[in-house]
Design an enzyme around this catalytic site. Structure first.
Site, short mmCIF file in Angstrom:
data_model
loop_
_atom_site.label_atom_id
_atom_site.label_comp_id
_atom_site.label_asym_id
_atom_site.label_seq_id
_atom_site.Cartn_x
_atom_site.Cartn_y
_atom_site.Cartn_z
N CYS A 276 -29.78 63.37 75.84
CA CYS A 276 -30.68 62.79 74.83
C CYS A 276 -31.53 63.89 74.19
O CYS A 276 -32.25 64.61 74.89
CB CYS A 276 -31.57 61.74 75.48
SG CYS A 276 -32.87 61.17 74.37
N HIS B 145 -33.14 56.56 72.46
CA HIS B 145 -34.52 56.86 72.88
C HIS B 145 -35.51 56.35 71.82
O HIS B 145 -35.38 56.64 70.64
CB HIS B 145 -34.64 58.39 73.05
CG HIS B 145 -35.90 58.84 73.67
ND1 HIS B 145 -35.94 59.67 74.76
CD2 HIS B 145 -37.19 58.57 73.37
CE1 HIS B 145 -37.20 59.92 75.09
NE2 HIS B 145 -37.98 59.25 74.25
N CYS C 143 -35.69 63.45 74.76
CA CYS C 143 -36.41 63.44 76.03
C CYS C 143 -37.34 64.66 76.14
O CYS C 143 -37.08 65.70 75.53
CB CYS C 143 -35.41 63.42 77.20
SG CYS C 143 -34.93 61.73 77.64
N HIS D 230 -38.14 55.57 69.13
CA HIS D 230 -38.89 56.39 68.15
C HIS D 230 -39.10 55.64 66.86
O HIS D 230 -38.23 54.96 66.37
CB HIS D 230 -38.15 57.71 67.88
CG HIS D 230 -36.81 57.56 67.22
ND1 HIS D 230 -35.70 57.06 67.89
CD2 HIS D 230 -36.40 57.81 65.96
CE1 HIS D 230 -34.67 57.04 67.06
NE2 HIS D 230 -35.06 57.48 65.88
N HIS E 152 -38.02 57.97 78.18
CA HIS E 152 -36.73 57.59 77.58
C HIS E 152 -36.51 56.07 77.59
O HIS E 152 -35.87 55.52 76.70
CB HIS E 152 -35.59 58.30 78.34
CG HIS E 152 -34.23 58.00 77.80
ND1 HIS E 152 -33.62 58.78 76.84
CD2 HIS E 152 -33.36 56.98 78.07
CE1 HIS E 152 -32.44 58.26 76.54
NE2 HIS E 152 -32.24 57.17 77.28
ZN LIG Z 1 -34.37 60.37 75.92
#
Ligand SMILES: [Zn+2]
Ligand SMILES: [Zn+2]
Ligand SMILES: [Zn+2]
Length: 328
Positions: A41, A158, A44, A160, A107
């Site tokens: 990811c 993830h 992270c 955002h 995450h």
């Molecule tokens: Zn992540």
């Protein structure tokens, strides 16, 4: 470099950002995203995105970083002048502004599981960044959005939010602003304030009410289960809302998201905040609000060809269905 191209017929602007297609995950399927490996990811803590963050914006659970493939660019080193390419026939402007990510440090705090206090932290970070861009004379509009789920345009699992600052006012805002100005001229009151009163009386689309907000399914919804969250006290600018308002916003937002989770099993969705363009302040006629657009159906040819949306579920039915989740 991204550019704004004007539709010579309708006058609407399109952002042409071919650089964004270089994202390696651009062509992966919904299924692969669902199973993105945490170790790979890019968002992270400890990864390159985290390294490029704006350190002064760090809070306990949130960090802010520039988008690696921005749709709008800061004006440094590029000319801000518009031009007319192809022998002056078409109109182009550089896509000036900014494109930032507001990322949860954990995450596993994607929107469906994001605790209320982290939602609050995220909204506060959005406000701070919004105010930074609002000071830039070249920026006309700042829009905060969130894509949840690949169907809704999220290419990274993830959690955002994104902040788009642009040198143009987006066409939907132009329409909302124009419509509410006209309503105000005719009736002498804000259309959103009137709508709050109306929805509270009718009750058929109302989902919840807190000290500072109402949440309801929108009468002329463009998406099944489209939810609007509107502050009860008239205010045109989201970015200057005080702490208690933002805290209350996170509460009602969490409740709305939980309703969707429980009844529709964590649907893909977008949410966005509509506020007054940064060039104006404290308008009597405009009222900031947050819209949640669940993406449970796609648009077909008629919607794309005509700009007229066919919504197959009535907001009155949606409200009944969503409220079931709170009964048990
Ligand atoms: Zn992540
Ligand atoms: Zn109002
Ligand atoms: Zn709106």
């Amino acid at each position: 470099m991204p550019q704004l191209r004007q539709n010579i017929i309708t006058g609407e602007w399109v952002v042409m950002a071919p650089e964004r297609a270089k994202r390696p995950n651009e062509y992966v399927t919904a299924d692969t995203i669902k199973h993105q490996v945490k170790a790979e990811c890019p968002f992270c803590v400890g990864k390159p995105t985290y390294g490029s963050r704006i350190k002064s914006e760090d809070t306990a659970n949130i960090y802010v970083a520039p988008n690696k493939f921005p749709a709008f660019l800061p004006e440094e080193n590029i000319s801000v002048r518009g031009y007319y390419p192809e022998k002056g026939f078409y109109r182009v402007k550089p896509a000036i502004g900014g494109h930032e990510l507001i990322i949860t440090k954990n995450h596993d705090h994607s929107l469906d599981a994001m605790p209320r206090n982290i939602l609050e932290e995220m909204f506060l970070a959005i406000q701070r960044r919004y105010l930074v861009y609002a000071k830039n004379d070249l920026v006309e509009y700042v829009m905060a959005i969130y894509n949840h789920g690949p169907v809704a345009g999220a290419s990274i699992e993830h959690g955002h939010a994104q902040l788009f600052s642009s040198s143009i006012v987006p066409s939907l805002i132009v329409k909302e602003k124009h419509g509410s100005e006209k309503y105000f001229e005719l009736n002498g009151v804000c259309v959103y304030c009137d709508m709050i009163e109306h929805e509270k009386k009718e009750k058929i689309r109302m989902l919840a009410e807190t000290d500072s907000f109402v949440m309801f399914n929108f009468f002329a919804s463009r998406f099944p289960f489209e939810i609007w969250i509107v502050p009860k006290k008239h205010s045109s600018n989201f970015e200057i809302a005080g702490y208690s308002i933002i805290r209350d916003l996170s509460k009602i937002m969490r409740r709305g998201l939980d309703m969707l989770n429980e009844t529709l099993n964590d649907p893909p969705l977008n949410f966005f905040i509509h506020s007054l363009p940064t060039t104006s302040e404290n308008a009597d006629y405009y009222h900031w609000h947050l819209e949640i657009a669940p993406r449970v159906t796609g648009y077909g040819g008629y919607e794309i060809g005509s700009g007229v949306i066919i919504d197959i579920t009535s907001p009155e039915e949606c409200a009944k269905y969503l409220k079931q989740s709170e009964k048990h």
